[in-house]
Design a protein around this motif. Structure first.
Motif, PDB file in Angstrom:
ATOM      1  N   PHE A 256     -67.918-152.446 -29.552  1.00 34.80           N
ATOM      2  CA  PHE A 256     -67.678-151.073 -30.050  1.00 34.80           C
ATOM      3  C   PHE A 256     -69.026-150.265 -30.472  1.00 34.80           C
ATOM      4  O   PHE A 256     -69.565-149.203 -30.346  1.00 34.80           O
ATOM      5  N   SER A 257     -69.836-151.471 -31.127  1.00 30.03           N
ATOM      6  CA  SER A 257     -71.277-150.754 -32.159  1.00 30.03           C
ATOM      7  C   SER A 257     -72.105-150.262 -31.091  1.00 30.03           C
ATOM      8  O   SER A 257     -73.033-149.729 -31.340  1.00 30.03           O
ATOM      9  N   SER A 258     -71.872-150.650 -29.842  1.00 29.59           N
ATOM     10  CA  SER A 258     -73.176-150.023 -28.712  1.00 29.59           C
ATOM     11  C   SER A 258     -72.484-148.682 -28.043  1.00 29.59           C
ATOM     12  O   SER A 258     -73.490-148.366 -27.159  1.00 29.59           O
ATOM     13  N   LEU A 259     -71.445-148.393 -28.396  1.00 33.17           N
ATOM     14  CA  LEU A 259     -70.901-146.975 -27.796  1.00 33.17           C
ATOM     15  C   LEU A 259     -71.393-145.913 -28.396  1.00 33.17           C
ATOM     16  O   LEU A 259     -71.530-145.802 -29.670  1.00 33.17           O
ATOM     17  N   HIS A 260     -71.855-144.783 -27.612  1.00 40.01           N
ATOM     18  CA  HIS A 260     -71.885-143.363 -27.895  1.00 40.01           C
ATOM     19  C   HIS A 260     -70.338-142.914 -27.802  1.00 40.01           C
ATOM     20  O   HIS A 260     -69.950-142.906 -26.691  1.00 40.01           O
ATOM     21  N   LEU A 261     -69.849-142.136 -28.806  1.00 37.04           N
ATOM     22  CA  LEU A 261     -68.332-141.843 -28.754  1.00 37.04           C
ATOM     23  C   LEU A 261     -68.418-140.348 -29.071  1.00 37.04           C
ATOM     24  O   LEU A 261     -69.191-139.692 -29.802  1.00 37.04           O
ATOM     25  N   GLY A 262     -67.328-139.663 -28.509  1.00 35.76           N
ATOM     26  CA  GLY A 262     -67.050-138.295 -28.581  1.00 35.76           C
ATOM     27  C   GLY A 262     -65.699-137.893 -28.805  1.00 35.76           C
ATOM     28  O   GLY A 262     -64.669-138.819 -28.559  1.00 35.76           O
ATOM     29  N   TRP A 263     -65.416-136.685 -29.319  1.00 33.36           N
ATOM     30  CA  TRP A 263     -64.103-136.127 -29.417  1.00 33.36           C
ATOM     31  C   TRP A 263     -64.215-134.926 -28.726  1.00 33.36           C
ATOM     32  O   TRP A 263     -64.953-134.151 -28.549  1.00 33.36           O
ATOM     33  N   PHE A 264     -63.031-134.574 -27.851  1.00 36.31           N
ATOM     34  CA  PHE A 264     -62.586-133.651 -27.082  1.00 36.31           C
ATOM     35  C   PHE A 264     -61.362-133.154 -27.243  1.00 36.31           C
ATOM     36  O   PHE A 264     -60.366-133.883 -27.914  1.00 36.31           O
ATOM     37  N   ARG A 265     -61.047-131.893 -26.847  1.00 31.80           N
ATOM     38  CA  ARG A 265     -59.703-131.286 -27.131  1.00 31.80           C
ATOM     39  C   ARG A 265     -59.711-130.438 -25.779  1.00 31.80           C
ATOM     40  O   ARG A 265     -60.358-129.867 -25.229  1.00 31.80           O
ATOM     41  N   GLN A 266     -58.180-130.431 -25.715  1.00 26.21           N
ATOM     42  CA  GLN A 266     -57.706-129.574 -24.172  1.00 26.21           C
ATOM     43  C   GLN A 266     -56.519-128.654 -24.537  1.00 26.21           C
ATOM     44  O   GLN A 266     -55.548-128.944 -25.198  1.00 26.21           O
ATOM     45  N   TYR A 267     -56.650-127.348 -24.244  1.00 24.77           N
ATOM     46  CA  TYR A 267     -55.659-126.591 -24.443  1.00 24.77           C
ATOM     47  C   TYR A 267     -54.922-126.361 -22.902  1.00 24.77           C
ATOM     48  O   TYR A 267     -55.530-126.810 -22.005  1.00 24.77           O
TER      49      TYR A 267
END
Length: 120
Positions: A29-40
């Motif tokens: 996990f500590s090596s990951l670049h992470l994002g949040w997205f949303r969808q309409y």
């Protein structure tokens, strides 16, 4: 392989707060670049924000800047999205993802999504 599972969505009144969590398993996990997205409904996934592997660097879409905060706990393999001052237009399905950048096409691993509904 990375498995991501979101939780914490729900119904909240405008002006309220919610915190989403994203639990990860698999690749470090500590090596990951992470994002949040949303969808309409009927729309492509929209970038909300991202965080680098250490948690030092974050970036946000203009629409959520100053209201949403992304953080991570590498010891718990968990990503968070704190959402404050919620607006009805924040109503969407929210996804966490592992990848890079602001385009959903550059993210390879996705959670199943969690519904956030903000009532006016």
């Amino acid at each position: 392989q990375v498995q991501l599972v979101e939780s914490g969505g729900g119904l909240v009144q405008a002006g309220g707060s919610l915190r989403l969590s994203c639990a990860a398993s698999g690749r470090a996990f500590s090596s990951l670049h992470l994002g949040w997205f949303r969808q309409y409904p009927g729309k492509e996934r929209e970038f909300v924000g991202d965080i680098n592997w250490s948690g030092v660097s974050t970036r946000y879409a203009d629409s959520v800047k100053g209201r949403f905060t992304i953080s991570r706990d590498n010891a718990k393999n968990t990503l968070y999205l704190q959402m404050d001052s919620l607006k009805p237009e924040d109503t969407a399905v929210y996804f966490c993802a592992a990848g890079i950048g602001t385009n959903w096409l550059t993210y390879n691993y996705w959670g199943q999504g969690t519904q956030v509904t903000v009532s006016s």
